[in-house]
Design a protein around this motif. Structure first.
Motif, mmCIF file in Angstrom:
data_model
loop_
_atom_site.group_PDB
_atom_site.id
_atom_site.type_symbol
_atom_site.label_atom_id
_atom_site.label_comp_id
_atom_site.label_asym_id
_atom_site.label_seq_id
_atom_site.Cartn_x
_atom_site.Cartn_y
_atom_site.Cartn_z
ATOM 1 N N ALA A 161 0.832 -1.209 0.000
ATOM 2 C CA ALA A 161 0.000 0.000 0.000
ATOM 3 C C ALA A 161 0.866 1.259 0.000
ATOM 4 C CB ALA A 161 -0.925 0.005 1.212
ATOM 5 N N ASP A 162 0.368 2.289 -0.662
ATOM 6 C CA ASP A 162 1.028 3.594 -0.708
ATOM 7 C C ASP A 162 0.449 4.439 0.424
ATOM 8 O OD1 ASP A 162 2.396 5.896 -1.432
ATOM 9 O OD2 ASP A 162 1.013 6.391 -3.057
ATOM 10 N N TRP A 163 1.069 4.372 1.606
ATOM 11 C CA TRP A 163 0.574 5.057 2.789
ATOM 12 C C TRP A 163 0.882 6.542 2.704
ATOM 13 C CZ3 TRP A 163 -2.694 2.635 5.874
ATOM 14 C CH2 TRP A 163 -2.694 1.238 5.881
ATOM 15 N N GLN A 164 -0.103 7.362 3.061
ATOM 16 C CA GLN A 164 0.026 8.814 2.993
ATOM 17 C C GLN A 164 -0.254 9.425 4.365
ATOM 18 O OE1 GLN A 164 -2.502 10.317 -0.171
ATOM 19 N NE2 GLN A 164 -2.380 8.340 -1.190
ATOM 20 N N SER A 168 1.996 16.126 10.145
ATOM 21 C CA SER A 168 1.844 15.986 11.595
ATOM 22 C C SER A 168 0.829 14.902 11.906
ATOM 23 C CB SER A 168 1.401 17.315 12.214
ATOM 24 O OG SER A 168 0.165 17.708 11.686
ATOM 25 N N GLY A 169 0.898 14.396 13.098
ATOM 26 C CA GLY A 169 -0.044 13.369 13.520
ATOM 27 C C GLY A 169 0.511 11.986 13.300
ATOM 28 N N ASP A 170 -0.199 11.024 13.801
ATOM 29 C CA ASP A 170 0.266 9.646 13.743
ATOM 30 C C ASP A 170 -0.552 8.781 12.803
ATOM 31 O OD1 ASP A 170 2.103 10.295 15.705
ATOM 32 O OD2 ASP A 170 0.756 9.724 17.330
ATOM 33 N N VAL A 171 -1.458 9.373 12.057
ATOM 34 C CA VAL A 171 -2.366 8.595 11.216
ATOM 35 C C VAL A 171 -1.917 8.641 9.760
ATOM 36 C CG1 VAL A 171 -4.746 8.431 10.374
ATOM 37 C CG2 VAL A 171 -4.311 8.986 12.763
ATOM 38 N N GLN A 172 -1.974 7.482 9.119
ATOM 39 C CA GLN A 172 -1.714 7.379 7.688
ATOM 40 C C GLN A 172 -2.897 6.677 7.046
ATOM 41 O OE1 GLN A 172 1.995 5.138 7.845
ATOM 42 N NE2 GLN A 172 3.078 6.943 7.092
ATOM 43 N N ILE A 173 -3.149 7.003 5.781
ATOM 44 C CA ILE A 173 -4.204 6.321 5.037
ATOM 45 C C ILE A 173 -3.642 5.811 3.719
ATOM 46 C CG2 ILE A 173 -6.080 7.651 6.076
ATOM 47 C CD1 ILE A 173 -6.239 9.187 3.369
ATOM 48 N N ALA A 174 -4.322 4.807 3.181
ATOM 49 C CA ALA A 174 -3.979 4.244 1.880
ATOM 50 C C ALA A 174 -5.277 3.854 1.183
ATOM 51 C CB ALA A 174 -3.069 3.028 2.028
ATOM 52 N N PHE A 175 -5.315 4.038 -0.111
ATOM 53 C CA PHE A 175 -6.461 3.651 -0.924
ATOM 54 C C PHE A 175 -6.116 2.324 -1.592
ATOM 55 C CE2 PHE A 175 -6.441 8.223 -0.474
ATOM 56 C CZ PHE A 175 -7.737 8.483 -0.085
ATOM 57 N N ALA A 186 -7.796 2.375 3.934
ATOM 58 C CA ALA A 186 -7.186 1.788 5.123
ATOM 59 C C ALA A 186 -6.560 2.910 5.941
ATOM 60 C CB ALA A 186 -6.135 0.768 4.725
ATOM 61 N N MET A 187 -6.659 2.811 7.256
ATOM 62 C CA MET A 187 -6.072 3.800 8.157
ATOM 63 C C MET A 187 -5.237 3.057 9.197
ATOM 64 S SD MET A 187 -7.861 6.428 10.897
ATOM 65 C CE MET A 187 -9.022 7.101 9.752
ATOM 66 N N ARG A 188 -4.042 3.599 9.459
ATOM 67 C CA ARG A 188 -3.172 2.964 10.454
ATOM 68 C C ARG A 188 -2.435 4.009 11.278
ATOM 69 N NH1 ARG A 188 2.064 0.604 7.113
ATOM 70 N NH2 ARG A 188 3.009 2.635 6.674
ATOM 71 N N ASN A 189 -1.860 3.546 12.371
ATOM 72 C CA ASN A 189 -1.008 4.357 13.237
ATOM 73 C C ASN A 189 0.404 4.282 12.660
ATOM 74 O OD1 ASN A 189 0.721 5.302 15.250
ATOM 75 N ND2 ASN A 189 -0.490 4.418 16.906
ATOM 76 N N SER A 190 0.951 5.418 12.220
ATOM 77 C CA SER A 190 2.265 5.417 11.584
ATOM 78 C C SER A 190 3.387 5.017 12.532
ATOM 79 C CB SER A 190 2.569 6.791 10.978
ATOM 80 O OG SER A 190 2.645 7.770 11.985
ATOM 81 N N GLU A 191 3.180 5.200 13.830
ATOM 82 C CA GLU A 191 4.205 4.820 14.792
ATOM 83 C C GLU A 191 4.182 3.326 15.107
ATOM 84 O OE1 GLU A 191 4.146 7.356 18.216
ATOM 85 O OE2 GLU A 191 4.458 9.153 17.008
#
Length: 76
Positions: A20-23, A29-36, A42-47
């Motif tokens: 996935a291409d996480w953005q 800023s923040g700890d959330v990344q999303i990917a289509f 999809a949403m995840r915690n980048s840490e």
């Protein structure tokens, strides 16, 4: 729509997120990344990228974003 099996009880496909291409946010800023992925979001915690991701259908994502913009999830 994907031909992958649906996760038990959730009605969501078990997506392969390994490529996935996480953005992150445009501000970085923040700890959330999303990917289509395959028509889902999809949403995840980048840490903790190894932790489970939340999977949203497009209509659920729209409702989530509108709620967030409207302050529905503000904890302060």
């Amino acid at each position: 729509m994907t031909s992958q099996p649906l996760a038990a009880g959730w009605g969501k496909p078990e997506l392969d997120l390994s490529g996935a291409d996480w953005q992150s946010s445009s501000r970085g800023s923040g700890d959330v990344q999303i990917a289509f992925v395959e028509g889902f979001i999809a949403m995840r915690n980048s840490e903790r990228p190894e932790s489970p991701s939340l999977i949203f259908a497009p209509d659920e994502w729209r409702k989530f974003v509108l709620g967030a913009r409207g302050g529905e999830f503000d904890l302060t």
